[in-house]
Design a protein around this motif. Structure first.
Motif, short mmCIF file in Angstrom:
data_model
loop_
_atom_site.label_atom_id
_atom_site.label_comp_id
_atom_site.label_asym_id
_atom_site.label_seq_id
_atom_site.Cartn_x
_atom_site.Cartn_y
_atom_site.Cartn_z
N ILE A 199 0.84 -1.20 0.00
CA ILE A 199 0.00 0.00 0.00
C ILE A 199 0.88 1.25 0.00
N ASN A 200 1.85 1.31 0.90
CA ASN A 200 2.66 2.51 1.05
C ASN A 200 4.16 2.30 0.88
N ASP A 201 4.65 1.12 1.14
CA ASP A 201 6.10 0.90 1.15
C ASP A 201 6.70 0.90 -0.25
N GLU A 202 7.99 1.27 -0.30
CA GLU A 202 8.72 1.19 -1.56
C GLU A 202 9.19 -0.25 -1.79
N ALA A 203 9.30 -0.61 -3.06
CA ALA A 203 9.73 -1.95 -3.42
C ALA A 203 11.09 -2.28 -2.80
N ASP A 204 11.98 -1.30 -2.77
CA ASP A 204 13.33 -1.54 -2.24
C ASP A 204 13.30 -2.04 -0.80
N ASP A 205 12.43 -1.45 0.03
CA ASP A 205 12.34 -1.86 1.43
C ASP A 205 11.74 -3.25 1.57
N THR A 250 13.79 -6.44 2.99
CA THR A 250 13.23 -7.22 4.11
C THR A 250 13.19 -8.70 3.77
N LEU A 251 12.73 -9.03 2.57
CA LEU A 251 12.65 -10.42 2.15
C LEU A 251 14.04 -11.06 2.09
N ALA A 252 14.99 -10.34 1.51
CA ALA A 252 16.36 -10.87 1.39
C ALA A 252 16.97 -11.07 2.77
N LEU A 302 17.99 1.04 3.56
CA LEU A 302 16.77 0.28 3.30
C LEU A 302 16.29 -0.39 4.58
N ARG A 303 15.00 -0.46 4.73
CA ARG A 303 14.43 -1.15 5.89
C ARG A 303 14.46 -2.66 5.67
N THR A 304 14.68 -3.37 6.75
CA THR A 304 14.70 -4.85 6.66
C THR A 304 13.76 -5.45 7.69
N ASP A 305 12.82 -4.63 8.19
CA ASP A 305 11.97 -5.08 9.30
C ASP A 305 10.48 -4.90 9.02
N ASN A 318 6.71 -5.70 8.22
CA ASN A 318 5.78 -6.82 8.41
C ASN A 318 5.10 -7.09 7.07
N LEU A 319 5.42 -8.22 6.45
CA LEU A 319 5.00 -8.46 5.06
C LEU A 319 3.60 -9.06 4.92
N GLY A 320 3.19 -9.89 5.86
CA GLY A 320 1.87 -10.48 5.78
C GLY A 320 1.80 -11.72 4.90
N PHE A 321 2.95 -12.24 4.50
CA PHE A 321 2.97 -13.51 3.76
C PHE A 321 4.28 -14.22 4.07
N SER A 322 4.34 -15.50 3.73
CA SER A 322 5.52 -16.31 4.05
C SER A 322 6.22 -16.75 2.78
N LEU A 323 7.41 -17.29 2.95
CA LEU A 323 8.20 -17.79 1.82
C LEU A 323 7.45 -18.89 1.07
#
Length: 257
Positions: free
Chosen positions: A107-113, A117-119, A241-244, A246-251
């Motif tokens: 909704i609001n976050d940039e793709a980079d963050d 976070t995922l990486a 870049l943020r790495t924290d 909360n994504l709301g989905f799992s690997l």
């Protein structure tokens, strides 16, 4: 097979392919978009093959990330996305999904963050990942479990290429950008500190705070640091870049069929 996560900076890929296709002769905008969508899908298939990914996601940007609220001039001089491309983003998302890659638009976050976070989460679980982007912001995060791939140059970026390009070690990149600024994103840096001065500071000192109190450092540079330390702190937040998130989905939800 060991899990491997493919992380695609979607707009970074699309906009560069679009920039090439928009300069070609087409009968109509619709035909150009169709060609561009096909090229993006082809790129995604190639990336799946070359990375041997078991999981994959293409991440788009949300509307307004925290950076726009934190610093009002963030990216203020950047040209807006061409309307033809903006109106066609749904077609690009569908083309990517047809390759089996999950598409995610926060909704609001940039793709980079989101990608960082995922990486980061994957690396904490000793899972390797490949970030596909030409954005330099990912370079500080390259490590044993995280690689960055430039699809257009067909090469993986490493510490040697970072040193050649920026004149500083990889672990000094964030401080270097925070001092020198980043014109492409309208990140101010420290007023009066250019590329050479920033390189000198980060290459010769363990921290900016150490440089600021060293008697042997140029008095003019010390004065600039003292007067603009707040902009250094602001800029460092902006380039990190943020790495924290909360994504709301799992690997598991990113597994390829």
């Amino acid at each position: 097979m060991k899990p491997h996560l493919l992380l695609i900076d979607a707009l970074n890929l699309i906009r560069r392919i679009y920039a090439v296709d928009a300069n070609q002769k087409h009968h109509s905008d619709e035909q150009m978009i169709q060609t561009c969508c096909a090229r993006v899908a082809h790129a995604c298939k190639k990336l799946l093959d070359t990375s041997n990914a078991t999981h994959a996601i293409a991440v788009f940007d949300g509307d307004k990330s925290w950076r726009y609220h934190f610093y009002k001039d963030y990216k203020h001089s950047r040209a807006p996305m061409p309307q033809v491309l903006k109106d066609a983003l749904l077609h690009f998302k569908a083309a990517i999904e047809e390759t089996g890659i999950v598409v995610f638009e926060p909704i609001n976050d940039e793709a980079d963050d989101i990608i960082a976070t995922l990486a980061f989460k994957a690396s904490n679980n000793q899972i390797t990942s490949t970030v596909v982007s030409t954005d330099k912001g990912f370079l500080p995060y390259i490590g044993p479990y995280i690689t960055v791939y430039d699809y257009f140059k067909k090469l993986y970026l490493d510490e040697t290429s970072i040193k050649e390009r920026f004149g500083v070690e990889q672990n000094k990149l964030v401080d270097f950008w925070a001092l020198a600024g980043d014109k492409t994103n309208d990140i101010p840096g420290v007023k009066g500190i250019g590329t050479k001065s920033a390189q000198q500071i980060v290459n010769n000192y363990n921290s900016i705070e150490q440089a600021a109190v060293d008697e042997s450092l140029s008095s003019s540079i010390k004065a600039k640091l003292a007067a603009n330390m707040d902009m250094y702190v602001i800029s460092k937040h902006l380039v990190s870049l943020r790495t924290d998130i909360n994504l709301g989905f799992s690997l598991k939800q990113l597994r390829l069929n």
